[in-house]
Each structure stands twice: as C-alpha cells, then as structure tokens.
Scaffold this motif. Structure first.
Motif, mmCIF file in Angstrom:
data_model
loop_
_atom_site.group_PDB
_atom_site.id
_atom_site.type_symbol
_atom_site.label_atom_id
_atom_site.label_comp_id
_atom_site.label_asym_id
_atom_site.label_seq_id
_atom_site.Cartn_x
_atom_site.Cartn_y
_atom_site.Cartn_z
ATOM 1 N N ARG A 214 2.650 -3.192 3.765
ATOM 2 C CA ARG A 214 3.252 -2.001 4.353
ATOM 3 C C ARG A 214 4.131 -1.334 3.302
ATOM 4 N NH1 ARG A 214 6.429 -3.491 9.750
ATOM 5 N NH2 ARG A 214 7.019 -1.293 9.465
ATOM 6 N N GLU A 215 4.276 -0.018 3.396
ATOM 7 C CA GLU A 215 5.113 0.737 2.459
ATOM 8 C C GLU A 215 4.730 0.415 1.013
ATOM 9 O OE1 GLU A 215 7.279 3.027 3.351
ATOM 10 O OE2 GLU A 215 7.186 2.674 5.512
ATOM 11 N N PHE A 216 3.448 0.558 0.712
ATOM 12 C CA PHE A 216 2.955 0.280 -0.641
ATOM 13 C C PHE A 216 3.503 1.357 -1.588
ATOM 14 C CE2 PHE A 216 0.019 0.288 -4.182
ATOM 15 C CZ PHE A 216 -0.214 -1.072 -4.392
ATOM 16 N N PRO A 217 4.218 0.966 -2.656
ATOM 17 C CA PRO A 217 4.907 1.956 -3.500
ATOM 18 C C PRO A 217 3.960 2.745 -4.399
ATOM 19 C CG PRO A 217 5.194 -0.247 -4.405
ATOM 20 C CD PRO A 217 4.466 -0.418 -3.094
ATOM 21 N N THR A 218 4.273 4.035 -4.549
ATOM 22 C CA THR A 218 3.630 4.877 -5.553
ATOM 23 C C THR A 218 4.727 5.673 -6.241
ATOM 24 O OG1 THR A 218 3.317 6.931 -4.294
ATOM 25 C CG2 THR A 218 1.709 5.169 -3.920
ATOM 26 N N ALA A 219 4.368 6.421 -7.245
ATOM 27 C CA ALA A 219 5.352 7.190 -8.003
ATOM 28 C C ALA A 219 5.954 8.323 -7.188
ATOM 29 C CB ALA A 219 4.718 7.748 -9.273
ATOM 30 N N ILE A 220 5.291 8.725 -6.101
ATOM 31 C CA ILE A 220 5.800 9.845 -5.297
ATOM 32 C C ILE A 220 6.210 9.399 -3.895
ATOM 33 C CG2 ILE A 220 4.511 11.601 -6.546
ATOM 34 C CD1 ILE A 220 2.426 11.534 -4.292
ATOM 35 N N GLY A 221 6.331 8.083 -3.698
ATOM 36 C CA GLY A 221 6.740 7.577 -2.399
ATOM 37 C C GLY A 221 5.777 6.527 -1.880
ATOM 38 N N PRO A 222 6.185 5.791 -0.853
ATOM 39 C CA PRO A 222 5.353 4.697 -0.359
ATOM 40 C C PRO A 222 4.265 5.153 0.614
ATOM 41 C CG PRO A 222 7.410 4.762 0.854
ATOM 42 C CD PRO A 222 7.494 5.845 -0.187
ATOM 43 N N VAL A 223 3.106 4.542 0.485
ATOM 44 C CA VAL A 223 2.020 4.721 1.452
ATOM 45 C C VAL A 223 2.309 3.806 2.639
ATOM 46 C CG1 VAL A 223 -0.456 4.483 1.850
ATOM 47 C CG2 VAL A 223 0.380 5.244 -0.374
ATOM 48 N N ASP A 224 2.144 4.315 3.853
ATOM 49 C CA ASP A 224 2.510 3.540 5.038
ATOM 50 C C ASP A 224 1.813 2.188 5.080
ATOM 51 O OD1 ASP A 224 4.236 5.468 5.937
ATOM 52 O OD2 ASP A 224 2.744 6.480 7.159
ATOM 53 N N LEU A 225 0.502 2.174 4.925
ATOM 54 C CA LEU A 225 -0.251 0.915 4.937
ATOM 55 C C LEU A 225 -1.320 0.960 3.857
ATOM 56 C CD1 LEU A 225 -0.997 0.443 8.772
ATOM 57 C CD2 LEU A 225 0.863 -0.589 7.469
ATOM 58 N N LEU A 226 -1.500 -0.161 3.174
ATOM 59 C CA LEU A 226 -2.619 -0.301 2.255
ATOM 60 C C LEU A 226 -3.449 -1.482 2.732
ATOM 61 C CD1 LEU A 226 -3.768 0.981 -0.359
ATOM 62 C CD2 LEU A 226 -2.777 -0.952 -1.599
ATOM 63 N N LEU A 227 -4.733 -1.234 2.989
ATOM 64 C CA LEU A 227 -5.634 -2.245 3.531
ATOM 65 C C LEU A 227 -6.723 -2.573 2.529
ATOM 66 C CD1 LEU A 227 -6.132 -0.739 7.130
ATOM 67 C CD2 LEU A 227 -4.268 -2.193 6.292
ATOM 68 N N ARG A 228 -7.200 -3.811 2.589
ATOM 69 C CA ARG A 228 -8.294 -4.248 1.722
ATOM 70 C C ARG A 228 -9.604 -4.180 2.496
ATOM 71 N NH1 ARG A 228 -8.654 -4.479 -3.525
ATOM 72 N NH2 ARG A 228 -6.630 -5.567 -3.614
ATOM 73 N N ASN A 229 -10.577 -3.533 1.897
ATOM 74 C CA ASN A 229 -11.904 -3.429 2.494
ATOM 75 C C ASN A 229 -12.756 -4.597 2.006
ATOM 76 O OD1 ASN A 229 -14.494 -2.720 3.345
ATOM 77 N ND2 ASN A 229 -14.140 -0.535 2.988
ATOM 78 N N PRO A 230 -13.334 -5.407 2.904
ATOM 79 C CA PRO A 230 -14.133 -6.556 2.458
ATOM 80 C C PRO A 230 -15.360 -6.149 1.647
ATOM 81 C CG PRO A 230 -14.456 -6.171 4.803
ATOM 82 C CD PRO A 230 -13.328 -5.287 4.365
ATOM 83 N N GLU A 231 -15.759 -4.905 1.784
ATOM 84 C CA GLU A 231 -16.916 -4.420 1.033
ATOM 85 C C GLU A 231 -16.520 -3.885 -0.338
ATOM 86 O OE1 GLU A 231 -18.768 -1.562 3.501
ATOM 87 O OE2 GLU A 231 -19.287 -2.995 5.085
#
Length: 231
Positions: free
Chosen positions: A135-152
């Motif tokens: 949750r709140e995955f950091p980027t240079a312009i602010g955090p992304v709410d959720l970052l999910l991993r795709n099994p594919e």
C-alpha cells in the motif's frame, strides 16, 4: 449554546448591508461567540450570521424602537472587521441555554483510507490471483494507493477514490508513466477504483488503457447494501 426563538428583524452592516424583515426565527448563539439566524427552511444554511471572533452585547432600546414594539436589541460585532449584526427582538417565544461540552468531531466512514484498506485485504475485487506488493507504493511524485503483482507477469497500479473524476485518472496516468520505467515492475497496467466514477472519467480512462472498477463499500465491509443482487 443559547437557543432563542423570537419574532425579530436582523440588519447586517459592514462590507455589505443586508436586512431581514420582521419574522419568527431561530437565533443560535454559540460558545465561540458566533450568532446564526435560521428560518424554518433553507436546509442547514442560516439566513445570516456572524463568525468568530465576535462579541454579543445587549443594547438599550431607544424610544422609537420601543414604540414600534422592540423589547430587546442585540449587537454582534466582529472584532477584526468591525462588521455588525443587529437583531431587534419583538417577542421571545423560547429561550434556553445548554452546555454541550467538547465535541469529539466528525468521524467519517467510507473515506478513501477505508476503501484503500479494504481493497488491500480483498485484492480479488480487482482480479483473481493478484497479490498485494504494498500500500502507498512510493514514487517521485507521490505514493500509488496500491501496487499489485500479476501472476502472469508485471504489476498493477491502483488509484482509489470515493468519487472518481478526470483528475484521478490524470493522477494515475502520471504514476503509470513513472512506474513503467522500472524494469522490475514493467509492464505496469492501471486500475481506477472508486465507489462512483463519472462518465467523463470512464471515457478518459478507456482512452488511456486504464480499467475502471466500481467498489461496493458495504459489500466489502460484509454489510448488505440493500441493492438487489443476482447471487
């Protein structure tokens, strides 16, 4: 807090002038000094008011006002601007004071933080087989709410809103551009998730290759929303 129901007239003077003719109204004098003048209509908004910092003084009624039926006169003066609210009371129907104490404040249910937390616990709402990276995955312009991993392969960036509009889609687009430069995350796709998504936002999201997901907050909480369902 003092509540007074009275037949009164109200005059505001200062940066603007306004007049409320004689009528029955509710006067609310709060502990912070403010005065609100309400009618039995107009929803929650007062007809006129004086915001703090201000003081209320009871003035002596002159002969002309007394002859016209005024029994009491209030003057509420703003301490900084000098604006004044003058209330002339002709008849008092109710007058009571109440000690309310310290209010704990409004506690909102269903704010974006709640939606984000529930969605992080139920990523299957976005798609089967997905796992939460952070949750709140950091980027240079602010955090992304959720970052999910795709099994594919690759990752999914999710922007969560209560009401999704064009600005939210633009925000997610900027995140996707940055995240897509990271070879450990690429390819990165986007999901715009909200309780309500405006039609213009859906069109823009589709044009950007972003998938939209409408969230059922009550359902995610495990509470029946009352809306009919197929299953």
């Amino acid at each position: 807090m003092r509540l007074v129901i009275a037949r009164c007239s109200v005059d505001y003077s200062g940066r603007l002038n306004a007049h409320l003719p004689l009528a029955t109204r509710l006067l609310v004098h709060k502990g912070d000094g403010s005065l609100l003048v309400h009618s039995d209509g107009g929803s929650y908004k007062p007809l006129n008011w004086m915001s703090p910092p201000c003081t209320l003084a009871v003035e002596e009624v002159d002969e002309d006002a007394a002859a016209s039926g005024v029994i009491e006169q209030w003057r509420v003066t703003h301490q900084k601007s000098g604006d004044a609210l003058v209330v002339k009371l002709y008849e008092v129907l109710h007058d009571s004071s109440h000690e309310l104490g310290i209010d704990p404040g409004l506690q909102k249910d269903g704010v974006e933080a709640d939606l984000q937390r529930l969605l992080a616990e139920q990523v299957d709402v976005i798609g089967e087989g997905l796992t939460l990276v952070r949750r709140e995955f950091p980027t240079a312009i602010g955090p992304v709410d959720l970052l999910l991993r795709n099994p594919e392969g690759g990752t999914i960036a999710v922007e969560v809103k209560r009401r999704g509009d064009i600005d939210g889609v633009e925000q997610l687009t900027r995140y996707l551009e940055l995240l897509g430069r990271d070879p450990h995350l690429a390819p990165v796709t986007g999901v715009f998730a909200a309780q309500e998504i405006k039609p213009q936002a859906r069109v823009l999201a589709g044009d950007r290759g972003i998938r939209c997901v409408t969230l059922d907050y009550d359902g995610m909480k495990g509470v029946e929303s009352g809306a009919p369902r197929l299953f």
